[in-house]
Each structure stands twice: as C-alpha cells, then as structure tokens.
Design an enzyme around this catalytic site. Structure first.
Site, mmCIF file in Angstrom:
data_model
loop_
_atom_site.group_PDB
_atom_site.id
_atom_site.type_symbol
_atom_site.label_atom_id
_atom_site.label_comp_id
_atom_site.label_asym_id
_atom_site.label_seq_id
_atom_site.Cartn_x
_atom_site.Cartn_y
_atom_site.Cartn_z
ATOM 1 C CD GLU A 25 -2.868 -1.078 2.454
ATOM 2 O OE1 GLU A 25 -2.807 -0.099 3.230
ATOM 3 O OE2 GLU A 25 -3.664 -2.006 2.617
ATOM 4 C CG HIS A 40 -6.054 0.573 4.904
ATOM 5 N ND1 HIS A 40 -4.811 0.027 5.049
ATOM 6 C CD2 HIS A 40 -6.679 0.359 6.104
ATOM 7 C CE1 HIS A 40 -4.683 -0.484 6.263
ATOM 8 N NE2 HIS A 40 -5.793 -0.296 6.922
#
Length: 531
Positions: free
Chosen positions: A263, A281
């Site tokens: 990420e 997220h």
C-alpha cells in the site's frame, strides 16, 4: 514544569484541547510530520509525540528525541514507527486499538453485502445507462455459513452482526475458548474445517509470522467452491496472486478487499477482475472513528505523562491509572532493589530471578519486572528506563524468571531479587510499609530494616566490636552526616553488614580511609533515585 507534546498530524481540535485541559503544553503542527528534516530538528523539545500515519518515526528521528517519553498513534497500525528503535531509546509506543473497532467491523459487513450482491459493478453499469438486471444475480447472506478467522475485538463484533443477519458463524482462533465461543453464539473450529464449510470467509487477525499468508494457495484450494472472501484486516494475510487465479477459474465466486500486501496499492493481481470489490484501506474511515481514536490517544498520552498510567502500549506492559496509584511505591521499590544489585555487581549477569510474595504477587508483575531490570541496567547505562531495559537485557542474553507465592512471613508482601553471575549469586529483598515508603529488609540473607536515601554507604565485615565507632568517627570527622544507620549479622561472630543513609555523597578520600582501617571486607557508596 508541564510536559510538552507535539501533534505532527491531523488530529481534531477537540483532541488537542484535551492536552490543554489536562495542563499539558501542546504544539499543534498538523503538517510537520511530512517534513522529516524539520521534525528531526524540533523533536528534542518534546516529551510526547501524537501522530496518525503521515509522520514516519525513524531511528534518525528518535536519535534526536532526547526528551521523548511516549509516541501515541491515533489508530491501530504502527508500521510508521520503528518500535525496536523506540524501545531501545526507552520511548513507549501506544496505539488506539478500540476506537475504530465498530467502524472496521461494519466495513467488513458492508463489503460482504457488496460482493454478495455485486453492488459496485451494478452501480457502475446503471450509471453508464445500462439496465442489466439479469446480469447481476446475487446471493443472500441469510442461512449462509460465515467463517471468521480471528475472533478478537473486531472479529467478535462481526460475529455478532452476522448472527443478527441469521448467518451460521464458525470461528477459527487459537485463543478462543469453548465457553467464550458459546457465549458468542459461534462454533469454534479448526482452520481446515472452516475452509471446507464456509460460504463467506472474513479475516480479523493481525499480521504476524504465524498469520502471514494464512490463506495461502494451498489453503485457498481447500475452500468450498463458490466461496466469497473478505479482508478488511491487514495486507499479507492472503496470497493475492493465488486468489486471482481461483477467481478466474470460478472456484472463488468473489472477493472484497480493503487492505493489500503493498500500500498504496497502484497495481494488484485482484484489480480489474469481475466481482472483486476493492476499497483504499477505509476500515477506520468514518467521522466517528477518526474522532474516537484522536480523543483516545490524547487521553492515553496525558494519563501517562501525568500519572504514569500505561494504556495500549506495544512495547511496555499496560498499567491502568488505578494500578499506577497502588503500584507506585512497589514500582519504586523494585527499581531500588535492582539499583542496589546493579551497583554491587561487577561481573556479567547471566540471570535475574525475581520472587513476589504476598499482596504484591497479585499486582502487574510484568511492569514490576521492567522496573527491577531497569534498576539493574542503570548501573552501566544511566539512560535506561522501564521500556528499554528488557530489550537491552535480552540483547545481552540475560534470562529473567519470575516466581510468585502466597504470604510466607511477617510482611504482607515483599520482593526478592537474585542476580546470577559466573562467580556468585547476590540477593536483596524489600517491602513497602503502610506509610508508602520502600524499605530494604534483607541483604545476603541477613535481615535488616533500612530506609532508602539518595546517598547510601554499604559495608561488609566480620562481626567484631568497633565497627559502629569506626564508621561514625570516620564519617563525622570528615563532615559526612548520617541520617539513618542499619546493622545486621548472620550470627554472632559471623558475617555482618551495615547500610547507612547519609545526607551527601561520601567523598572518595573518606571511602579510602574506611578501607585503610582494615576492618571492612567491602566499602561501597550507593546512589538511588528517590524523588
């Protein structure tokens, strides 16, 4: 002087106000965390650092943080903090694991609905002016079996919500007991059984060596055909490439992921596949959750800086505010016992054995252990504290053991510390009297009752006449005032000890005069932090 805190990320004004209301000097610089050079330049001024995810607390930053005592992360993930470096520096790292539990659990449920009914694809199709009603055939959640991997704080909320949706819930969690599972209304199963039975699988475990790739290619192939998989926990729990292949083959009917192995996720094997729902997220991304974790971290940091209470720490045993009040004198005693042995021991330490007797055996022993070890380690490194000491002891291969027992003597409770070296064992015991003051009650197996002062003098000798006079005359004639004088002996004519609490540090020439008398086996000045 009031503690000083830096808020280097975007926390709410309400959270910042909590620091002010508690009497803490706070600087609110929400964009400073993005400038690592500026952060390194100013961090030395602060006792506390409150952050979200934008601030990266690296070893370089920590090297400049000479006054830093606590880092508070508003949220769960602390990947942006070098916890090993923080521990070595003696800085507590806290997070707020409970502020976004409901939000994350709700997101998992929402993702389950989204993948079951193909809501994102149907929405995009409808926005495009198509009316593909027959294309998006979904499945109901009612009556389906949900497999929950991890039945902790968030997982248990998901279980509760799923039961409300009339799903059958099976849970895999090595720490879930049968009694707790029954109260939750779920069936406790092994992982292989869950994989075979579940229509939906949702993950709610942290990323550890044990959980990494828990849904590996091998485990994914064990799943029931048509399963749908939801991950709102941590990236790295699922083999994403293997999952992509099973989605393409039709073995897995759908997936919904909020977290990814890398990420920010710009590329991923799951991207672009039909019936795969992806979000960036967002598990904790609600107004309520963001406010909750900000308020929580401000309260936790304030409590620690003002009262010593340790909550949700990742590198230090937690101590509630109530425990801190009761344990305070015992924590001081533990540190004094460690400091005595640390100053008396010149050889490398192999093991530290700590005995807790009576009422103290029911307290937070992890925290007391940290205080003992810190006291010992400070003899060679004054900058050590309760956070860094266990790390340093582990690095040096020192084994630490703890024993607790019911009251066994005249005292309601006591602590005994024994250090083992290649040459000898050395022990000391102490207690806390009703006045809250720590006392030493035994040294080398010899019973005493010694008040603890900042400057002390310890001597050993054979039990012969004249010791008291020699000590009193030598110290008095050289301007050293004795505040408290304690004697003890093993038996008449045997080994004897003296422990003196003096007003000021005993000068080296005076120590030498005592040694030159030939009456003492040991003459040791000792220092204790009694404030």
């Amino acid at each position: 002087m009031a503690p000083k805190v830096l808020v280097s990320d975007k926390l709410s004004e309400t959270a910042v106000q909590i620091f002010r209301d508690r009497g803490i000097d706070v600087d609110f610089m929400p964009d400073l965390g993005k400038d690592k050079d500026k952060l390194a330049e100013v961090i030395g001024q602060y006792d506390g650092l409150a952050i979200r995810s934008a601030t990266k607390v690296t070893p370089t930053i920590l090297a400049k943080a000479d006054n830093l005592k606590v880092i508070g992360r508003a949220g769960i993930g602390t990947d942006n903090v070098d916890k090993e470096a923080a521990s070595k520096k003696g800085v507590i790292v806290m997070n707020t694991p409970f502020g976004n539990m409901i939000t994350t659990a709700e997101h998992a449920i929402a993702m389950m609905f989204a993948v079951a009914r193909q809501i994102p694809e149907a929405s995009a199709s409808t926005h495009a002016g198509k009316w593909e009603k027959s294309k998006f055939m979904g499945v109901e959640l009612t009556g389906k079996t949900l497999g929950v991997i991890g039945a902790g704080n968030i997982g248990s909320i998901v279980c509760d919500r799923a039961r409300g949706l009339k799903m059958k819930v099976v849970a895999y969690d090595p720490f879930l007991g049968e009694e707790k599972a029954q109260k939750m209304g779920v069936e406790k199963v092994e992982l292989d059984d869950l994989l075979k039975r579940a229509d939906f699988i949702t993950l709610h475990v942290p990323l550890t060596d044990q959980t990494r790739n828990i849904l590996s290619k091998e485990n994914l192939e064990k799943t029931k055909k048509g399963v749908r998989i939801v991950n709102c926990a941590r990236g790295g729990l699922v083999d994403e490439a293997a999952l992509a292949e099973l989605l393409k083959s039709g073995h897995v009917a759908g997936a919904a992921f909020d977290v990814f192995s890398e990420e920010p996720a710009k590329e991923n094997p799951l991207f672009g596949l039909p019936n795969v729902v992806c979000t960036p997220h967002l598990g904790a991304a609600t107004t309520e959750a963001q406010e909750n974790v900000a308020l929580q971290v401000a309260e936790q940091m304030s409590n620690y800086l003002l009262t010593g209470a340790v909550e949700n720490a990742l590198n230090m045993p937690s101590v509630t505010a109530e425990e801190a009040k009761v344990m305070g004198p015992w924590v001081k005693l533990a540190g004094h016992l460690g400091a005595f042995i640390g100053q008396m021991t010149d050889e490398a330490i192999k093991a530290i054995n700590i005995l807790y007797d009576g009422q103290v055996s029911e307290m937070n022993l992890e925290a007391l252990n940290c205080s003992v070890v810190a006291g010992i380690m400070k003899a060679v490194n004054p900058d050590v504290n309760m956070v860094s000491a266990p790390v340093i002891a582990k690095e040096r291969g020192v084994k630490i053991s703890t024993t607790s027992q019911d009251q066994s003597g005249a005292f309601e409770g006591y602590i005994k510390v024994t250090v083992v070296t290649e040459k000898r064992e050395r022990s000391i015991a102490g207690t806390v009297f009703s006045d809250g003051k720590p006392r030493f009650i035994q040294i080398k197996g010899i019973n005493i009752d010694a008040e603890i002062g900042a400057h002390m003098l310890y001597t050993t000798n054979n039990d012969v006449p004249g010791i008291i006079g020699t000590l009193g005359n030598t110290l008095g004639s050289n301007g050293v005032n004795i505040a408290n004088f304690t004697l003890g002996r093993s038996n008449q004519g045997g080994q004897a000890i003296a422990l003196l609490y003096v007003d000021d540090e005993v000068p080296a020439p005076v120590l030498q005069k005592l040694k030159d008398t030939g009456m003492f086996n040991q003459v040791r000045p000792l220092q204790f932090e009694v404030a």
